[in-house]
Design an enzyme around this catalytic site. Sequence first.
Site, mmCIF file in Angstrom:
data_model
loop_
_atom_site.group_PDB
_atom_site.id
_atom_site.type_symbol
_atom_site.label_atom_id
_atom_site.label_comp_id
_atom_site.label_asym_id
_atom_site.label_seq_id
_atom_site.Cartn_x
_atom_site.Cartn_y
_atom_site.Cartn_z
ATOM 1 N N ARG A 306 -9.760 31.529 36.990
ATOM 2 C CA ARG A 306 -8.384 32.002 37.022
ATOM 3 C C ARG A 306 -7.391 30.845 37.091
ATOM 4 N NH1 ARG A 306 -7.135 37.339 38.053
ATOM 5 N NH2 ARG A 306 -8.941 38.711 38.336
ATOM 6 N N ASP A 404 2.747 41.721 26.267
ATOM 7 C CA ASP A 404 4.132 41.732 26.751
ATOM 8 C C ASP A 404 4.841 40.516 26.171
ATOM 9 O OD1 ASP A 404 6.493 42.083 28.050
ATOM 10 O OD2 ASP A 404 5.732 41.685 30.068
ATOM 11 N N HIS A 613 -8.828 53.389 37.650
ATOM 12 C CA HIS A 613 -9.768 52.549 36.901
ATOM 13 C C HIS A 613 -9.058 52.160 35.602
ATOM 14 C CE1 HIS A 613 -13.109 53.388 39.570
ATOM 15 N NE2 HIS A 613 -12.918 54.702 39.429
#
Length: 647
Positions: A306, A404, A613
């Site tokens: 990450r 986005d 989920h």
Amino acid sequence: SASSAQPPAAYAQETFCFEPEVTLGQVEELIAEAESTGSFTPLIRKIGLVFSDPAAIVASFCTANGEPDLDQARAIFERLAEVEEPPGVQNALLNALQSLASQLSFAMTPPALKHIPALVALEYVPFQYDPDLVNTVSLLLASIANLPRESHDRVVRFWRGCGSDYLETMLITVQMFITLKTSLGKAVANFNYLREGIVTLSLLYEVNEARRFVAHDEFYNNAINELATDFDDFLKDDLVSRLEEGHEARHSHRDRQRVSFCDYPFVLDPGSKARVLQLENSLQQNRIARQNGLLRRPYFHVIVRRDEIVNDVLDIIAQTPQEALKLPLRVQFEGEQGIDEGGVQKEFFLLMVRKLLDPEFGMFVQDEDSKQLWFNPNTFEFKLKFELIGIILGLAIYNGVILDLNLPIALYKKLLGMGVKLEDFKAYSPRAGKSLEELLHFQGDVENTFCQTFQVSLEVFGEIKTVDLKEGGASIPVTEQNREEYVRLYVDYFLNKSVDALFQPFNKGFHLVCGGTMLNMFRPEEMELLLCGSPQLDFDALERSCQYEDGFTANSPTVRFLWSVLRELNEEKKKKFLMFTTGTDRVPIRGLSALRLVISRNGEDSDRLPTAHTCFNHLLVPEYATREKLKDRLLLAIEHSEGFGAM
């Protein structure tokens, strides 16, 4: 007028009989005679002789310059429509036109005039709406579609000179025909089945490109796109036909025939085009898998940290063959458990886009007014990172992930190899674009009012940098005579020259993934939808497509409470709900109905929050007893959720 309907001299030299002919004046006389004598036989005979004969149609409705006199045809049809009794008049006209349509494929009309009979007949109003006449309309459109290219050009030139009302009516007629024929033959519908309508529609589209009379999306055909949505084999078979034709053409050194909806992409909406792109990639990968002896397609596996996601992805792509980039993507974050069923993938793209496109990262700059991002010509970042962004956008398209993004239409035009104009620059930078427009339209002394030379000044790290737009630009004043050149060079500098070193690797990366033959089907605004999704937050469509499990139904009180609350949310909170339940606040290209949201009962009434989920667009809701409690729990959940949902 009636006097204008005279055949050109070239036609008069042919060995065709021009009798019988008809004019509006003659029709008026025959109607008056019939009404006074009570005998309509002469009128009916005239109708039958003229409107069943291609040569008589040309003789009656061809102007001196060889074009159809549709005004007179329309006037005659309208006058005959007023004769309601006896019905033999209307029957004679319809029978004659049906006979005419059946002859057009072999009529001996001169090539320059072959388009006239069909265009005249299509002025008959019932052809524009009556489903019982679809076979006759098919013959009329086929006579247009089967014309040689030279004759098609003649039709396009004629239509370009027609009024918008006529063109819109013709568009509706052709679209109605395609819709009716598709609905009547879903089991056999393919390109060849609809060819006459699609090819004729393409001529209208060509006119619309030259002089806009309707929006581009008016050419989408709903029946075709519904078929494409409901039956995946419809598009797959169509694409296979196109690829096979292209393969044969390459190996036989002949021109590829246009045999597919993909050759006429204006009828396909962005959702159908996106599916074609994915199908093309799937077919390519299946072929590669078979060549390598594999039973199934492998995946493009990405394992990243990450906190080092950009560098990790750069390293992975540097070691990945180009063809592997088009494989289905599977993502895993190092040290985290979980199978990527779509949710992890969504989060991967979310993190990558946020990182790479963040103005603070220095690769892009944001316009203060439009809030859109553009390449930062003064960045210190490696060009390889711009190639990486292009690859990420391509991967998102092939994996069906909506991003986005707020990028200007100019970027999508450039990706499609199209030129950019002032209107594109204005869309990105409204303030600067408006200033350029004011310069173009200024009435007065341009040189002394604007005091501008062929230069542009930029702020670079707190200092002003001046660039010549052409050689010797500092000494060339902008005047009324050269201001258009100045604006063109200004726009070219900002959208092309100043960022070319950054756009080229970006473009390369994008086309490494999306460089297939189908990309050119898209218009720039459709490509934006492909990447960014639809702007329409239609929660009614989301509700209609929703499925319920574990005891919930559409009529369960808690479910009714939920939709009542969702409908009253503002746009910002609706986007947060989408993020919470699906892992993204973007709307799929086909709209929210394509999400297939699932809502399950998650136990009895309690104080627990709803959960989701995101991999499966699956919302789990306790059976809250009151609307107030559901609203409180739901808003608390969506306000404190970000990224990869709540579960």
